[in-house]
Design an enzyme around this catalytic site. Sequence first.
Site, PDB file in Angstrom:
ATOM      1  N   LYS A  42       0.829  -1.216   0.000  1.00 55.14           N
ATOM      2  CA  LYS A  42       0.000   0.000   0.000  1.00 55.14           C
ATOM      3  C   LYS A  42       0.859   1.259   0.000  1.00 55.14           C
ATOM      4  O   LYS A  42       0.634   2.178  -0.762  1.00 55.14           O
ATOM      5  CB  LYS A  42      -0.875   0.112   1.266  1.00 55.14           C
ATOM      6  CG  LYS A  42      -1.734  -1.035   1.605  1.00 55.14           C
ATOM      7  CD  LYS A  42      -2.575  -0.748   2.850  1.00 55.14           C
ATOM      8  CE  LYS A  42      -1.812  -0.551   4.135  1.00 55.14           C
ATOM      9  NZ  LYS A  42      -1.117  -1.747   4.655  1.00 55.14           N
ATOM     10  N   ARG A  94      -8.567   1.565   9.939  1.00 58.32           N
ATOM     11  CA  ARG A  94      -8.175   0.189  10.233  1.00 58.32           C
ATOM     12  C   ARG A  94      -9.197  -0.520  11.111  1.00 58.32           C
ATOM     13  O   ARG A  94      -9.002  -1.688  11.442  1.00 58.32           O
ATOM     14  CB  ARG A  94      -6.834   0.188  10.960  1.00 58.32           C
ATOM     15  CG  ARG A  94      -5.625  -0.078  10.042  1.00 58.32           C
ATOM     16  CD  ARG A  94      -4.393   0.146  10.890  1.00 58.32           C
ATOM     17  NE  ARG A  94      -3.246  -0.604  10.533  1.00 58.32           N
ATOM     18  CZ  ARG A  94      -2.183  -0.101   9.891  1.00 58.32           C
ATOM     19  NH1 ARG A  94      -2.199   1.122   9.447  1.00 58.32           N
ATOM     20  NH2 ARG A  94      -1.137  -0.850   9.695  1.00 58.32           N
ATOM     21  N   ARG A 143      12.373  -6.177   5.125  1.00 61.73           N
ATOM     22  CA  ARG A 143      12.153  -4.788   4.732  1.00 61.73           C
ATOM     23  C   ARG A 143      13.092  -3.845   5.468  1.00 61.73           C
ATOM     24  O   ARG A 143      13.380  -4.019   6.652  1.00 61.73           O
ATOM     25  CB  ARG A 143      10.701  -4.412   5.062  1.00 61.73           C
ATOM     26  CG  ARG A 143      10.343  -2.999   4.710  1.00 61.73           C
ATOM     27  CD  ARG A 143       8.863  -2.841   4.600  1.00 61.73           C
ATOM     28  NE  ARG A 143       8.221  -2.666   5.894  1.00 61.73           N
ATOM     29  CZ  ARG A 143       6.933  -2.351   6.023  1.00 61.73           C
ATOM     30  NH1 ARG A 143       6.172  -2.220   4.957  1.00 61.73           N
ATOM     31  NH2 ARG A 143       6.410  -2.205   7.225  1.00 61.73           N
ATOM     32  N   ARG A 194      12.427  -1.400  10.862  1.00 62.46           N
ATOM     33  CA  ARG A 194      11.428  -0.898  11.802  1.00 62.46           C
ATOM     34  C   ARG A 194      11.339  -1.812  13.015  1.00 62.46           C
ATOM     35  O   ARG A 194      11.475  -3.024  12.887  1.00 62.46           O
ATOM     36  CB  ARG A 194      10.057  -0.841  11.110  1.00 62.46           C
ATOM     37  CG  ARG A 194       9.841   0.446  10.344  1.00 62.46           C
ATOM     38  CD  ARG A 194       8.608   0.440   9.510  1.00 62.46           C
ATOM     39  NE  ARG A 194       7.407  -0.113  10.148  1.00 62.46           N
ATOM     40  CZ  ARG A 194       6.202  -0.083   9.597  1.00 62.46           C
ATOM     41  NH1 ARG A 194       6.036   0.476   8.397  1.00 62.46           N
ATOM     42  NH2 ARG A 194       5.161  -0.595  10.213  1.00 62.46           N
ATOM     43  N   ARG A 229       0.509  -8.377  13.963  1.00 62.23           N
ATOM     44  CA  ARG A 229      -0.097  -7.357  13.093  1.00 62.23           C
ATOM     45  C   ARG A 229      -1.025  -8.004  12.063  1.00 62.23           C
ATOM     46  O   ARG A 229      -2.092  -7.468  11.742  1.00 62.23           O
ATOM     47  CB  ARG A 229       1.002  -6.538  12.396  1.00 62.23           C
ATOM     48  CG  ARG A 229       1.705  -5.582  13.359  1.00 62.23           C
ATOM     49  CD  ARG A 229       3.088  -5.180  12.873  1.00 62.23           C
ATOM     50  NE  ARG A 229       3.075  -4.382  11.682  1.00 62.23           N
ATOM     51  CZ  ARG A 229       4.122  -4.277  10.854  1.00 62.23           C
ATOM     52  NH1 ARG A 229       5.255  -4.921  11.120  1.00 62.23           N
ATOM     53  NH2 ARG A 229       4.042  -3.527   9.782  1.00 62.23           N
TER      54      ARG A 229
END
Length: 217
Positions: A13, A88, A127, A160, A171
Site C-alpha cells: 500500500k 483500520r 524490509r 522498523r 499485526r
Amino acid sequence: MILIFLGPPGSGKGTQASKLHETAGIPQLSTGDMLRAAISQSTAVGLQAKSFIDRGQLVPDEVVVKLIEERIELEDCSSGFILDGFPRTVSQADSLEGLLSAKNKKISKVVVFEIDDELLVNRLSGRRTCESCGAMYHIRERKSAVESVCDRCGGKLVQRTDDNEATIKKRLQIYHSQTSPLIEYYSKLGIVNKIEASRSVSSVFSDLNNILKSLET
Ligand code: AMP
C-alpha cells in the site's frame, strides 16, 4: 479524488501510494508514517503510540482519527488524498464518514491489496526503511545501490522495530480480525476494487492506474 488503500501490512500500500503521489501529485496520508514521525519528535501522541506500535497493536481510534482530521484540513488535501493505513477499524471508518460528510465529500474508491500471509512474513522481515524519507527497500528483492543508504535521499536504512517475526504475526492477526471487515463495509457502498498484490511493483501500479482511469470516465 479520495482513495483508501486497504490491505495487510507489507502488501505494498505504502509503496503504491508513494508512487501515485510522485506521478499524480495526490497527497499520501499514512497514519503509520505520522505516528513514527511523532515518536521520533517525542510528542505527546508519539509517547502514547510507541508501546502500541512496538507490540504490533493498534493505536487507539481517537488518536489516529484526530491525526487524520487535522491533516485533511490542510490546503494540499483540498482536491483529494490517499489514505494509506487508515481506517483500520469499523469505528475509524464511521468517524471518517462523519468527517467527510461534514465537508460534503465522499470516498471515490477503496483499493484492496490482496496477498497471502506467508509472503508477507518474508517481505516484512527483510524490509528496510529510510529513517529520513520513509522510502522502502528489501534486503534481497529491492536493494539500495549502496548498502544501508537510501537511493532517494541518502538517509540511513533501518529495520522498523515492528518488522520482526513475532510482531509481524500479531499485526497480521489484527488485520484479519479488525481491518478486513472493512472490505465488506465498503463493498456495500459499491466502491471496492481488488488488486492481486503479490506481483511486481510495476504490475500492481499499472492495475492501480487502470482502476483510477475508470473513475475519470
Ligand atoms: P503501518 O506503517 O501502516 O504498518 O503502521 C504501523 C503501526 O502504526 C501499526 O501496526 C499500528 O500500531 C499503528 N497504526 C497505523 N495506522 C493506524 C490506524 N489507522 N489505527 C491504529 N493504529 C495504526
